[in-house]
Write a protein that holds these residues in place. Structure first.
Motif, PDB file in Angstrom:
ATOM      1  N   VAL A  51       0.821  -1.208   0.000  1.00  9.90           N
ATOM      2  CA  VAL A  51       0.000   0.000   0.000  1.00  9.90           C
ATOM      3  C   VAL A  51       0.860   1.266   0.000  1.00  9.90           C
ATOM      4  CG1 VAL A  51      -1.771   1.287   1.245  1.00  9.90           C
ATOM      5  CG2 VAL A  51      -1.866  -1.206   1.174  1.00  9.90           C
ATOM      6  N   ILE A 112     -17.237  15.795 -10.869  1.00 11.28           N
ATOM      7  CA  ILE A 112     -17.351  14.465 -11.470  1.00 11.28           C
ATOM      8  C   ILE A 112     -18.740  14.249 -12.063  1.00 11.28           C
ATOM      9  CG2 ILE A 112     -17.456  12.011 -10.896  1.00 11.28           C
ATOM     10  CD1 ILE A 112     -15.030  12.443  -9.143  1.00 11.28           C
ATOM     11  N   ARG A 139     -11.638  12.131 -13.685  1.00 13.75           N
ATOM     12  CA  ARG A 139     -11.186  11.289 -12.574  1.00 13.75           C
ATOM     13  C   ARG A 139      -9.749  10.862 -12.835  1.00 13.75           C
ATOM     14  NH1 ARG A 139     -13.799   6.555 -11.914  1.00 13.75           N
ATOM     15  NH2 ARG A 139     -14.499   6.539 -14.070  1.00 13.75           N
ATOM     16  N   ALA A 217     -11.457  10.549  -1.726  1.00 15.02           N
ATOM     17  CA  ALA A 217     -12.351   9.387  -1.776  1.00 15.02           C
ATOM     18  C   ALA A 217     -13.291   9.500  -2.967  1.00 15.02           C
ATOM     19  CB  ALA A 217     -13.137   9.258  -0.475  1.00 15.02           C
ATOM     20  N   VAL A 218     -13.822  10.701  -3.219  1.00 18.75           N
ATOM     21  CA  VAL A 218     -14.715  10.883  -4.359  1.00 18.75           C
ATOM     22  C   VAL A 218     -13.971  10.606  -5.669  1.00 18.75           C
ATOM     23  CG1 VAL A 218     -16.118  12.551  -5.610  1.00 18.75           C
ATOM     24  CG2 VAL A 218     -16.167  12.528  -3.131  1.00 18.75           C
ATOM     25  N   PHE A 219     -12.699  11.014  -5.722  1.00 16.82           N
ATOM     26  CA  PHE A 219     -11.895  10.778  -6.921  1.00 16.82           C
ATOM     27  C   PHE A 219     -11.299   9.368  -6.948  1.00 16.82           C
ATOM     28  CE2 PHE A 219     -11.998  15.318  -7.562  1.00 16.82           C
ATOM     29  CZ  PHE A 219     -11.898  15.438  -8.939  1.00 16.82           C
ATOM     30  N   ASN A 220     -11.451   8.632  -5.846  1.00 16.66           N
ATOM     31  CA  ASN A 220     -10.806   7.333  -5.686  1.00 16.66           C
ATOM     32  C   ASN A 220      -9.306   7.456  -5.948  1.00 16.66           C
ATOM     33  OD1 ASN A 220     -10.823   4.630  -5.020  1.00 16.66           O
ATOM     34  ND2 ASN A 220     -10.955   3.975  -7.155  1.00 16.66           N
ATOM     35  N   TYR A 221      -8.690   8.512  -5.405  1.00 19.73           N
ATOM     36  CA  TYR A 221      -7.262   8.762  -5.548  1.00 19.73           C
ATOM     37  C   TYR A 221      -6.633   8.400  -4.208  1.00 19.73           C
ATOM     38  CZ  TYR A 221      -2.986  11.451  -6.562  1.00 19.73           C
ATOM     39  OH  TYR A 221      -1.684  11.847  -6.789  1.00 19.73           O
ATOM     40  N   ASP A 222      -5.734   7.396  -4.207  1.00 22.02           N
ATOM     41  CA  ASP A 222      -5.215   6.892  -2.931  1.00 22.02           C
ATOM     42  C   ASP A 222      -4.064   7.735  -2.405  1.00 22.02           C
ATOM     43  OD1 ASP A 222      -7.048   4.933  -2.978  1.00 22.02           O
ATOM     44  OD2 ASP A 222      -5.700   3.349  -3.660  1.00 22.02           O
ATOM     45  N   THR A 226      -5.719   7.745   2.865  1.00 25.86           N
ATOM     46  CA  THR A 226      -6.440   6.545   2.455  1.00 25.86           C
ATOM     47  C   THR A 226      -5.827   5.322   3.112  1.00 25.86           C
ATOM     48  OG1 THR A 226      -6.478   7.632   0.318  1.00 25.86           O
ATOM     49  CG2 THR A 226      -7.422   5.450   0.433  1.00 25.86           C
ATOM     50  N   TRP A 229      -6.817   5.101   6.673  1.00 26.80           N
ATOM     51  CA  TRP A 229      -8.212   4.660   6.739  1.00 26.80           C
ATOM     52  C   TRP A 229      -8.305   3.169   6.447  1.00 26.80           C
ATOM     53  CZ3 TRP A 229     -11.416   2.440   3.188  1.00 26.80           C
ATOM     54  CH2 TRP A 229     -12.777   2.422   3.508  1.00 26.80           C
ATOM     55  N   ARG A 230      -7.492   2.728   5.477  1.00 29.95           N
ATOM     56  CA  ARG A 230      -7.508   1.332   5.073  1.00 29.95           C
ATOM     57  C   ARG A 230      -7.087   0.419   6.221  1.00 29.95           C
ATOM     58  NH1 ARG A 230      -7.421   0.711  -0.779  1.00 29.95           N
ATOM     59  NH2 ARG A 230      -7.789  -1.477  -1.055  1.00 29.95           N
TER      60      ARG A 230
ATOM     61  N   SER B 181     -14.742   1.199  -6.354  1.00 29.27           N
ATOM     62  CA  SER B 181     -13.470   1.174  -5.634  1.00 29.27           C
ATOM     63  C   SER B 181     -13.388  -0.015  -4.677  1.00 29.27           C
ATOM     64  CB  SER B 181     -13.343   2.477  -4.845  1.00 29.27           C
ATOM     65  OG  SER B 181     -12.444   2.304  -3.779  1.00 29.27           O
ATOM     66  N   LYS B 183     -12.103   0.171  -1.941  1.00 29.84           N
ATOM     67  CA  LYS B 183     -12.171   0.698  -0.585  1.00 29.84           C
ATOM     68  C   LYS B 183     -13.537   0.435   0.026  1.00 29.84           C
ATOM     69  CE  LYS B 183     -10.263   4.797  -1.656  1.00 29.84           C
ATOM     70  NZ  LYS B 183      -9.448   4.430  -2.806  1.00 29.84           N
ATOM     71  N   PRO B 218     -11.839   2.561 -11.301  1.00 30.68           N
ATOM     72  CA  PRO B 218     -12.980   2.219 -10.445  1.00 30.68           C
ATOM     73  C   PRO B 218     -13.702   3.482  -9.950  1.00 30.68           C
ATOM     74  CG  PRO B 218     -11.073   0.924  -9.825  1.00 30.68           C
ATOM     75  CD  PRO B 218     -10.601   1.909 -10.843  1.00 30.68           C
ATOM     76  N   PHE B 219     -15.016   3.369  -9.798  1.00 27.26           N
ATOM     77  CA  PHE B 219     -15.834   4.502  -9.367  1.00 27.26           C
ATOM     78  C   PHE B 219     -15.897   4.576  -7.847  1.00 27.26           C
ATOM     79  CE2 PHE B 219     -17.222   3.710 -13.653  1.00 27.26           C
ATOM     80  CZ  PHE B 219     -17.438   4.973 -14.149  1.00 27.26           C
ATOM     81  N   SER B 220     -16.261   5.766  -7.344  1.00 26.26           N
ATOM     82  CA  SER B 220     -16.381   5.903  -5.900  1.00 26.26           C
ATOM     83  C   SER B 220     -17.783   5.556  -5.418  1.00 26.26           C
ATOM     84  CB  SER B 220     -16.013   7.324  -5.466  1.00 26.26           C
ATOM     85  OG  SER B 220     -16.862   8.249  -6.084  1.00 26.26           O
ATOM     86  N   ASP B 350      -5.434  -5.404  -2.274  1.00 25.59           N
ATOM     87  CA  ASP B 350      -4.255  -4.537  -2.284  1.00 25.59           C
ATOM     88  C   ASP B 350      -3.152  -5.133  -3.149  1.00 25.59           C
ATOM     89  OD1 ASP B 350      -5.291  -2.580  -0.678  1.00 25.59           O
ATOM     90  OD2 ASP B 350      -4.445  -3.353   1.185  1.00 25.59           O
ATOM     91  N   ARG B 355      -7.776  -0.503  -7.154  1.00 24.91           N
ATOM     92  CA  ARG B 355      -7.749   0.756  -6.424  1.00 24.91           C
ATOM     93  C   ARG B 355      -9.082   1.064  -5.762  1.00 24.91           C
ATOM     94  NH1 ARG B 355      -6.171   5.441  -9.467  1.00 24.91           N
ATOM     95  NH2 ARG B 355      -7.545   5.959  -8.239  1.00 24.91           N
TER      96      ARG B 355
END
Lengths: 541, 355
Positions: A51, A112, A139, A217-222, A226, A229-230, B181, B183, B218-220, B350, B355
């Motif tokens: 990660v 988005i 995105r 989170a909305v963009f799913n950008y880690d 993140t 949180w994970r 996602s 997540k 992947p979408f949120s 992971d 993602r």
């Protein structure tokens, strides 16, 4: 708090004050460190291997990108509105602040929903240019940097404008005497003089970006957040999460130390005098200069505002009940209380540093402002642990003397306010510290010669000079608290549901269009008063 | 405004804030500012990750009918469980409601939930939808299913090509699949269920195939994913059935259909939104009564209908929209088993780089 003690030049008072203010955040950091003990080695290995490498790179790219772009936008816009006269300048001057009240995660979703493949813009374009049309995806790394910069540039703008507006005419006169053109004067005089403000604003942007969870989170950008949180939410290891958070805080502390050192090499003395006159622009120059703030406002405020407004209208009839109004009232109440508390703490801290500008006091001030870089949920955990411990202590003490302890320390507004204070002290500290740097020792000496000592010195001399910084600090904290989500969610007592809580409840169920109503209310309730306040602050007297 | 006045105002508000904040909740000042946290008899305090707009009407009705006031705090499951952990024996919470079996499993594993031997609950909720030790009970069922574009495929053609989750890993679907996602707990739970079904290596192979077939990042959210299928960005995806149900409820006809996966095999993966009694509940009896009420057929129908889910109680009926989706064969594995496998699933995702 007794600022007069801080203003006096004895050594111990200021140190004690700084220590007292820093005690809160330090307690939180210690609690987090203790909570981090005992993370399962297998979980940590997994995170390190699969990660962290990816998220570290992502985080660096995002923080650098957003800080530079927001810094550039904020500084250039502030310079334009304070140096030139062009159409609508006085409107832009305060309207450019308004995007501050749009939470970045809301802007992200609007972007988005509007600009992604399935959104109305691309759908319409495909209707014209054919189904094969492919545009650069929103995105993406570029998309998230752009959106966060548009949401966060006001922090830099607000501070930089305060700097440019109070630089005074004399610095520019000196520059003109030396034969500098306006552009040279900007680069060689104005910018260096405004550096503490701009750097302070950019540091806030960087910390806010680091701590952000909602937008990425909305963009799913880690990012690093993140990963924290994970660890917590998917590996069920709060210990591993806190270890990562600790690493994050350490990185921020190191970065701030370097920034501080670079800044310490410079001295900032205001020449004062009345504000410099603005140069009037006409013709194509005026049009070109008007275009930049107009574009920024269109993207960061007008278009998202229209989208939010349209969605809000769809649901207003159903959702606008009495509950809703009390949520708005609680948002404002919490914002006001937090702004007052945080400003008071920040003033005490800034004076302590000023009265005793040595390494220890500065170090304490740094520690005290680290909370801004912590993800809100992590910080909430750090506040919860000591409060629970204290509660148990009181309970035991009460039992020892045969008394009854209600046992609900956790469920009071005080805990929520303390958590806000730890999180937002940096926000109030930056403008106040920069502002206080302008008040020189010779001003103090002069005032003392005229008989102003102690509190009188503070009241009659310093406060009028601190007005810009104080109002800026209060406004920033107020708006930040209005938008704040994770701490409010986790530490609020019963019945303290705010507008941000409403937004959370709806968005986490995917009901973004219904969330538009409370989101819009955060913008309206939070920002119009602030804009008015700042407009008043601009006027002399 | 003069700075002096500004400071006076600030100081006054700060003092007031501290007075209000620090005063004991039973003092008049706090009572005026906040609902006092001290709870009287005849109340139930609920920590809920199922969002308030989905439960508020039922809670309000229950309060009105019984005189028992139901008070709820919403947040995500993680913070709520941490809050329970930190508050320990002092917690004001009587019930914990989550939207995922994994979270309930974890809360129970941490000793935060109390076993509850309620004959009425056991009769209402099937065994695979509750904890083997009776520390929590499922209240609504959501199926994570395959959804496809009816513009791109006829039902017959799609049914012939895709029988289950594993088929979406075939190279034929390259550039056509949309996923949410990793997540989100719903996907974690799905992968955990696949691990229980196929073992880790086979599951990894399937999920790698999915990722190779992605049409876009992947979408949120499942809603955005469904919109992408409508727009033609991809032609098939994996979503919770109720997001499509909500879309249909809102827009009427939608060019998307459900293909229930693995109907000849293990069935579609289902998860629950459920509740458990906290270990230190202060209003145990009132909380149990509320929970039992929520499991009765009439209430079950409405509890599920608020979110287009399947009621956990087999005697209750779903909404018309959900009934039209059909009654799929559900993976009979106990949701508790799936909850336990979630950390393993997270690590697998992971490793693969979902993602």
């Amino acid at each position: 708090m007794n600022p007069s003690a801080a203003a006096a030049d004895d050594g111990r008072g200021p140190l004690l004050i700084a220590a007292a203010v820093a005690a809160l955040p330090i307690t939180v950091l210690i609690a987090l460190a203790v909570g981090a003990i005992g993370a399962p080695a297998a979980d940590m290995r997994h995170l390190l291997e699969h990660v962290l490498p990816g998220v570290l790179l992502n985080t660096v790219v995002l923080v650098v990108g957003v800080t530079l772009l927001a810094g550039l936008l904020g500084t250039v816009l502030a310079w334009l509105v304070s140096s030139y006269d062009f159409p609508l300048r006085s409107v832009f001057a305060w309207a450019l602040l308004l995007p501050m009240a749009i939470p970045a995660y809301v802007l992200a979703f609007v972007a988005i929903a509007g600009l992604d493949f399935a959104g109305p813009v691309q759908t319409a374009l495909r209707g014209v240019f054919g189904e094969g049309l492919r545009l650069p995806p929103i995105r993406s790394t570029g998309g998230v940097i752009l959106v966060m910069s548009l949401a966060l540039y006001p922090y830099v703008y607000l501070l930089a404008r305060g700097a440019f507006a109070t630089q005074g005419r004399r610095a520019l006169e000196v520059a003109a005497t030396l034969g500098l053109t306006p552009r040279q004067a900007l680069l060689r005089v104005q910018l260096p003089l405004a550096r503490p403000w701009i750097a302070g604003g950019m540091a806030l942007v960087a910390m806010e970006t680091l701590a952000d969870f909602g937008t990425v989170a909305v963009f799913n950008y880690d990012t690093f957040t993140t990963a924290i949180w994970r660890a917590w939410s998917t590996l069920y290891s709060i210990e591993a999460a806190l270890q990562l958070a600790g690493a994050l805080v350490l990185l921020v502390a190191i970065a701030l130390m370097f920034e501080q050192r670079a800044r310490a090499a410079q001295r900032h003395t205001a020449l004062g005098g009345p504000a410099a006159p603005r140069r009037r622009l006409a013709g194509w120059r005026a049009a070109a200069v008007t275009a930049l703030p107009a574009t920024v406002l269109l993207l960061a405020l007008v278009l998202p505002g229209i989208a939010l407004g349209a969605w809000a209208l769809e649901h207003a009839a159903r959702d606008l009940d009495a509950d809703w109004w009390s949520a708005a009232g609680r948002s404002v109440a919490l914002g006001l209380m937090a702004a007052a508390l945080v400003c008071a703490l920040a003033i005490a801290l800034a004076y302590a540093v000023r009265a005793r500008p040595d390494g220890t006091t500065r170090g304490l001030a740094r520690l005290a402002t680290l909370g801004y870089a912590l993800p809100g949920t992590v910080l909430a955990v750090g506040v919860f642990l000591p409060v629970a411990g204290l509660n148990n202590l009181f309970e035991a003490a009460a039992r020892a003397i045969g008394a009854d302890w209600p046992g609900y320390l956790q469920g009071t507004v005080a805990v929520l306010l303390l958590a806000y204070a730890v999180r937002f002290l940096a926000v109030a500290h930056a403008p106040l510290e920069a502002n206080l740097g302008r008040i020189t020792r010779s001003i103090d000496d002069g005032a003392r010669l005229l008989g102003a000592e102690g509190l009188a010195l503070l009241r009659r001399v310093h406060l009028p000079l601190l007005r810009t910084g104080l109002l800026t600090a209060a406004a920033l904290v107020f708006v930040d608290v209005m938008k704040e989500m994770p701490i409010t969610l986790m530490t609020r007592p019963f019945g303290w549901d705010t507008l941000a809580v409403r937004v959370f409840e709806l968005t986490s169920e995917g009901e973004w269009t219904r969330a538009a109503l409370p989101a819009l209310a955060i913008v309206l309730v939070g920002l119009l008063p602030v804009a008015l306040l700042l407009r008043r602050a601009e006027r002399p007297g | 405004m003069s700075a002096r006045r500004a400071l006076t105002v600030l100081a006054t508000v700060a003092t007031a804030a501290l007075l209000v904040g620090c005063s004991r909740p039973d003092t008049p000042a706090a009572a005026a500012a906040a609902t006092p946290p001290a709870v009287a008899a005849g109340e139930v305090v609920v920590y809920t990750a199922r969002k308030y707009q989905l439960v508020e009407d039922l809670f309000a009705e229950y309060s009105k009918a019984t005189g028992t006031q139901v008070r709820a705090v919403t947040d995500d499951a993680g913070p709520l469980i941490q809050r329970l952990r930190t508050e320990g024996a002092d917690t004001p919470a009587d019930l914990l409601i989550t939207v995922d079996a994994g979270d309930l499993w974890y809360a129970a594993d941490q000793g935060l939930l109390a076993p509850l031997e309620s004959r009425s609950l056991m009769a209402s909720i099937p065994a695979n939808l509750r904890d083997p030790s009776n520390r929590w009970y499922g209240l609504a069922v959501r199926a994570r299913t395959i959804a496809y574009s009816t513009t791109a495929y006829t039902p017959e053609a799609f049914a012939a090509a895709v029988k289950g989750y594993a088929d979406l890993a075939a190279p034929a679907w390259k550039g056509k699949l949309c996923l949410r996602s990793s997540k989100h707990v719903y996907n974690r739970s799905l992968v955990a269920a696949l691990i229980a079904r196929y073992g880790e290596p086979k599951t990894e192979e399937i999920v790698r195939g999915w990722i190779a077939n992605l049409a876009t990042e992947p979408f949120s959210s499942d809603t955005l994913l469904l919109q992408a299928i409508v727009a033609g960005q991809c032609s098939v995806g994996i979503v919770n059935h109720y997001y499509l149900g909500r879309m249909i409820a809102e827009k009427g006809a939608v060019p998307i259909a459900i293909r229930w996966p693995d109907q000849d095999g293990a069935g579609v993966h289902v998860n629950i939104s459920g509740a458990g009694l906290t270990a230190h509940a202060k209003h145990r009896d009132a909380a149990v009564k509320l929970l039992e009420w929520l499991a009765t057929p009439a209430v079950q129908a409405r509890f599920a209908a608020a979110n287009q889910e399947y009621p956990a109680n087999p005697e209750a009926q779903p909404t018309d929209i959900v009934r039209d989706f059909g009654a799929p064969l559900q993976d009979p594995i106990a949701v508790a088993e799936v909850g336990k496998l979630q950390p393993t699933a997270a690590k697998l995702m992971d490793r693969i780089g979902w993602r």
